[in-house]
Design a protein around this motif. Structure first.
Motif, short mmCIF file in Angstrom:
data_model
loop_
_atom_site.label_atom_id
_atom_site.label_comp_id
_atom_site.label_asym_id
_atom_site.label_seq_id
_atom_site.Cartn_x
_atom_site.Cartn_y
_atom_site.Cartn_z
N VAL A 9 0.83 -1.20 0.00
CA VAL A 9 0.00 0.00 0.00
C VAL A 9 0.86 1.25 0.00
CG1 VAL A 9 -1.72 1.32 1.32
CG2 VAL A 9 -1.94 -1.16 1.12
N ILE A 10 1.92 1.25 0.81
CA ILE A 10 2.79 2.42 0.92
C ILE A 10 3.60 2.63 -0.35
CG2 ILE A 10 4.80 3.33 2.14
CD1 ILE A 10 3.63 1.85 4.66
N LEU A 11 4.21 1.56 -0.86
CA LEU A 11 5.07 1.71 -2.04
C LEU A 11 4.29 2.05 -3.29
CD1 LEU A 11 7.66 -1.17 -1.52
CD2 LEU A 11 7.98 1.28 -1.15
N SER A 12 3.06 1.55 -3.41
CA SER A 12 2.26 1.86 -4.59
C SER A 12 1.97 3.36 -4.68
CB SER A 12 0.94 1.07 -4.58
OG SER A 12 0.13 1.45 -3.48
N GLU A 13 1.92 4.02 -3.51
CA GLU A 13 1.76 5.47 -3.51
C GLU A 13 3.10 6.17 -3.72
OE1 GLU A 13 0.32 9.16 -0.63
OE2 GLU A 13 1.02 7.28 0.22
N ARG A 14 4.12 5.75 -2.99
CA ARG A 14 5.41 6.43 -3.04
C ARG A 14 6.04 6.35 -4.43
NH1 ARG A 14 6.79 9.99 0.61
NH2 ARG A 14 8.98 9.46 0.43
N TRP A 15 5.90 5.20 -5.09
CA TRP A 15 6.50 5.01 -6.40
C TRP A 15 5.55 5.29 -7.55
CZ3 TRP A 15 9.31 -0.25 -5.08
CH2 TRP A 15 10.45 0.04 -4.33
N LYS A 16 4.32 5.68 -7.24
CA LYS A 16 3.32 5.99 -8.27
C LYS A 16 3.22 4.86 -9.30
CE LYS A 16 2.60 10.02 -6.45
NZ LYS A 16 1.35 10.27 -5.69
N LEU A 17 3.03 3.66 -8.80
CA LEU A 17 2.99 2.50 -9.68
C LEU A 17 1.74 2.51 -10.55
CD1 LEU A 17 4.12 -0.27 -7.16
CD2 LEU A 17 5.50 0.92 -8.86
N GLY A 18 1.93 2.23 -11.83
CA GLY A 18 0.82 2.14 -12.74
C GLY A 18 0.21 0.75 -12.75
N ALA A 19 -0.98 0.65 -13.35
CA ALA A 19 -1.70 -0.62 -13.35
C ALA A 19 -0.90 -1.72 -14.03
CB ALA A 19 -3.05 -0.44 -14.05
N ILE A 20 -0.30 -1.44 -15.17
CA ILE A 20 0.44 -2.47 -15.90
C ILE A 20 1.71 -2.86 -15.16
CG2 ILE A 20 1.45 -3.09 -18.11
CD1 ILE A 20 -1.52 -2.66 -18.18
N GLN A 21 2.33 -1.91 -14.47
CA GLN A 21 3.51 -2.24 -13.67
C GLN A 21 3.15 -3.20 -12.53
OE1 GLN A 21 4.51 1.82 -12.69
NE2 GLN A 21 6.19 1.89 -14.17
N ILE A 22 2.00 -2.98 -11.91
CA ILE A 22 1.55 -3.87 -10.84
C ILE A 22 1.24 -5.25 -11.40
CG2 ILE A 22 -0.28 -4.27 -9.15
CD1 ILE A 22 -0.46 -1.20 -8.92
N LEU A 23 0.57 -5.30 -12.53
CA LEU A 23 0.27 -6.59 -13.15
C LEU A 23 1.55 -7.34 -13.50
CD1 LEU A 23 -2.70 -5.74 -15.57
CD2 LEU A 23 -2.79 -6.91 -13.37
N PHE A 24 2.53 -6.61 -14.00
CA PHE A 24 3.79 -7.25 -14.37
C PHE A 24 4.48 -7.87 -13.16
CE2 PHE A 24 8.47 -6.60 -14.89
CZ PHE A 24 8.68 -7.65 -15.79
N CYS A 25 4.63 -7.09 -12.08
CA CYS A 25 5.33 -7.59 -10.89
C CYS A 25 4.50 -8.60 -10.12
CB CYS A 25 5.70 -6.43 -9.98
SG CYS A 25 6.85 -5.24 -10.69
N GLY A 26 3.22 -8.29 -9.92
CA GLY A 26 2.38 -9.11 -9.06
C GLY A 26 1.92 -10.41 -9.68
N THR A 27 1.90 -10.49 -11.02
CA THR A 27 1.39 -11.70 -11.66
C THR A 27 2.42 -12.36 -12.58
OG1 THR A 27 0.40 -10.39 -13.47
CG2 THR A 27 -0.98 -10.87 -11.56
N VAL A 28 2.90 -11.62 -13.57
CA VAL A 28 3.76 -12.24 -14.60
C VAL A 28 5.07 -12.72 -14.00
CG1 VAL A 28 5.00 -11.85 -16.75
CG2 VAL A 28 2.71 -10.88 -16.43
N VAL A 29 5.76 -11.86 -13.26
CA VAL A 29 7.05 -12.25 -12.67
C VAL A 29 6.86 -13.42 -11.71
CG1 VAL A 29 8.96 -11.51 -11.20
CG2 VAL A 29 8.07 -9.98 -12.96
N ASN A 30 5.87 -13.30 -10.84
CA ASN A 30 5.66 -14.36 -9.85
C ASN A 30 5.14 -15.65 -10.46
OD1 ASN A 30 6.44 -13.22 -7.25
ND2 ASN A 30 4.79 -11.76 -7.56
N ALA A 31 4.34 -15.55 -11.51
CA ALA A 31 3.90 -16.76 -12.20
C ALA A 31 5.08 -17.49 -12.81
CB ALA A 31 2.87 -16.41 -13.28
N ALA A 32 6.00 -16.74 -13.41
CA ALA A 32 7.18 -17.36 -14.02
C ALA A 32 8.07 -18.03 -12.98
CB ALA A 32 7.97 -16.30 -14.78
N LEU A 33 8.12 -17.47 -11.78
CA LEU A 33 8.96 -18.04 -10.73
C LEU A 33 8.28 -19.19 -9.99
CD1 LEU A 33 10.39 -14.75 -9.16
CD2 LEU A 33 11.58 -16.34 -10.68
N TYR A 34 6.97 -19.05 -9.75
CA TYR A 34 6.29 -20.00 -8.86
C TYR A 34 5.71 -21.22 -9.58
CZ TYR A 34 2.86 -21.91 -5.62
OH TYR A 34 2.13 -22.76 -4.83
#
Length: 298
Positions: free
Chosen positions: A171-196
Motif C-alpha cells: 500500500v505504501i510503495l504503490s503510492e510512493r513510487w506511483k505504480l501504474g496498473a500495468i507495472q503492478i500486473l507485471f510484478c504481481g502476476t507475470v514475474v511471480n507466475a514465471a517463478l512460482y
C-alpha cells in the motif's frame, strides 16, 4: 484539490470496493478448507490465471522499461509466493475471520507508524483516536472469534500479522513510487507466475485432480482473478488518489464486512460483542478518514 473532486470520489469508491472484495475473499477462503485444494494450488490460481490476462498486456506496454530493477524485485517479492503462502498457511490454524482482523484491522496503526518513523509526520489527535477505536474493535472481534477456535489459533494470527507487514508495504510503495496498473500486473502476476508455477508443477503437493468441480471453479475464479487483479489495481489507484493513510483506514472495515457477510451468507451469529465492535469500528473510520487530499510525498 477540492473535497468533492472526481478523482477523490473515484479513489474513495475504489477503496470501498476493495472492502467488499476482501470481505467476500474471507468467505471464499473459509470454504476453501473443505475443497481438497492445497494452499499451493490456491497460490497457483492466484498467479497463473491472473498471468493469462496480464501477460499479453505486459508484452504490449512493456512496463519494465519505466521501472528500476530494485522496484521490480521489491514489488514482486512483497506480492509474491512468500507473502501469499504465509497468509494461506494462517487459515490452517486460525479462523478465516482472523485474516481480515489482523491483516486489515491493523493497517491504520501501521500507516501511522510509517508516517512517524519514515516521513517524520506527527499524526493528528483525531487520527490517533480513530486508530485506537479501530484497534480495540479488531481485538474485540479477534477475542470473540477465538472463543470458537483452537488452541493453535495464535500460530495463524502470527502468520496474518506477517502478511499485514507485506500488505502495508505494498500500500505504501504503490503510492510512493506511483505504480501504474500495468507495472503492478507485471510484478504481481507475470514475474511471480514465471517463478512460482514451475516449482508448484514439479515439486509441490496438489489436490486439483480430486477436488469437486464446483469448489474448484469457485476458488479458481475468485482466487485467480478477483483479489490479485481487481484488488491490487484498485488499492494502487486508491493510494495514489486519496493517500495510503486514508486507504489503510478504510480497509480496516474488512473485518466488519467479513463478520456481516459471515452472518448473512454462512449463518454465523453476531453476538453483542461483535455488534459493539462493529460500532466502534465505524466510529473509528468516520473519525480517521481525512476529507482533504493528503499532500504529495516529497
Amino acid at each position: 484539490m477540492s473535497d468533492g473532486s472526481p478523482s477523490l470520489v473515484k479513489g474513495f469508491a475504489a477503496t470501498w470496493t476493495i472492502v467488499i472484495v476482501w470481505s467476500f475473499w474471507l468467505i471464499v477462503s473459509r470454504v476453501a478448507n473443505g475443497s481438497g485444494l492445497t494452499i499451493y494450488d490456491l497460490a497457483a490460481f492466484r498467479y497463473g490465471l491472473a498471468a493469462v490476462i496480464a501477460l499479453p498486456l505486459c508484452l504490449y506496454f512493456k512496463p519494465w522499461r519505466n521501472m528500476r530493477w530494485v522496484q521490480i524485485i521489491v514489488v514482486s517479492f512483497i506480492l509474491g509466493p512468500v507473502y501469499i503462502l504465509i497468509v494461506f498457511s494462517g487459515f490452517i490454524y486460525a479462523p478465516a475471520a482472523h485474516g481480515g482482523i489482523f491483516m486489515n484491522g491493523l493497517l491504520p496503526l501501521m500507516s501511522i507508524i510509517f508516517a512517524v518513523v519514515v516521513l517524520r509526520k506527527r499524526p493528528e489527535v483525531k487520527q490517533m483516536t480513530g486508530a485506537l477505536l479501530i484497534l480495540i474493535s479488531a481485538v474485540a472481534l479477534a477475542w470473540d472469534a477465538s472463543t470458537s477456535s483452537t488452541a493453535d489459533a495464535w500460530i495463524g494470527d502470527l502468520h496474518f500479522l506477517i502478511g499485514a507487514v507485506f500488505f502495508s508495504a505494498y500500500v505504501i510503495l504503490s503510492e510512493r513510487w506511483k505504480l501504474g496498473a500495468i507495472q503492478i500486473l507485471f510484478c504481481g502476476t507475470v514475474v511471480n507466475a514465471a517463478l512460482y508455477l514451475p516449482v508448484w508443477w514439479l515439486w509441490l503437493p496438489s489436490g486439483i485432480a480430486e477436488a469437486p468441480l464446483g469448489p474448484l471453479l469457485l476458488q479458481a475464479v475468485y482466487q485467480g482473478f478477483v483479489p490479485n487483479l481487481i484488488g491490487l489495481l484498485l488499492i494502487a489507484y486508491a493510494s495514489r488518489t486519496i493517500g495510503n493513510g486514508n486507504t489503510s483506514f478504510i480497509l480496516a472495515a474488512v473485518p466488519g464486512g467479513g463478520a456481516i457477510l459471515g452472518a448473512l451468507v454462512l449463518g454465523e451469529t453476531l453476538n453483542w460483542i461483535s455488534i459493539l465492535a462493529l460500532c466502534l469500528l465505524t466510529a473509528g473510520l468516520l473519525m480517521s478518514v481525512r476529507r482533504q487530499r493528503p499532500p504529495s510525498p516529497v
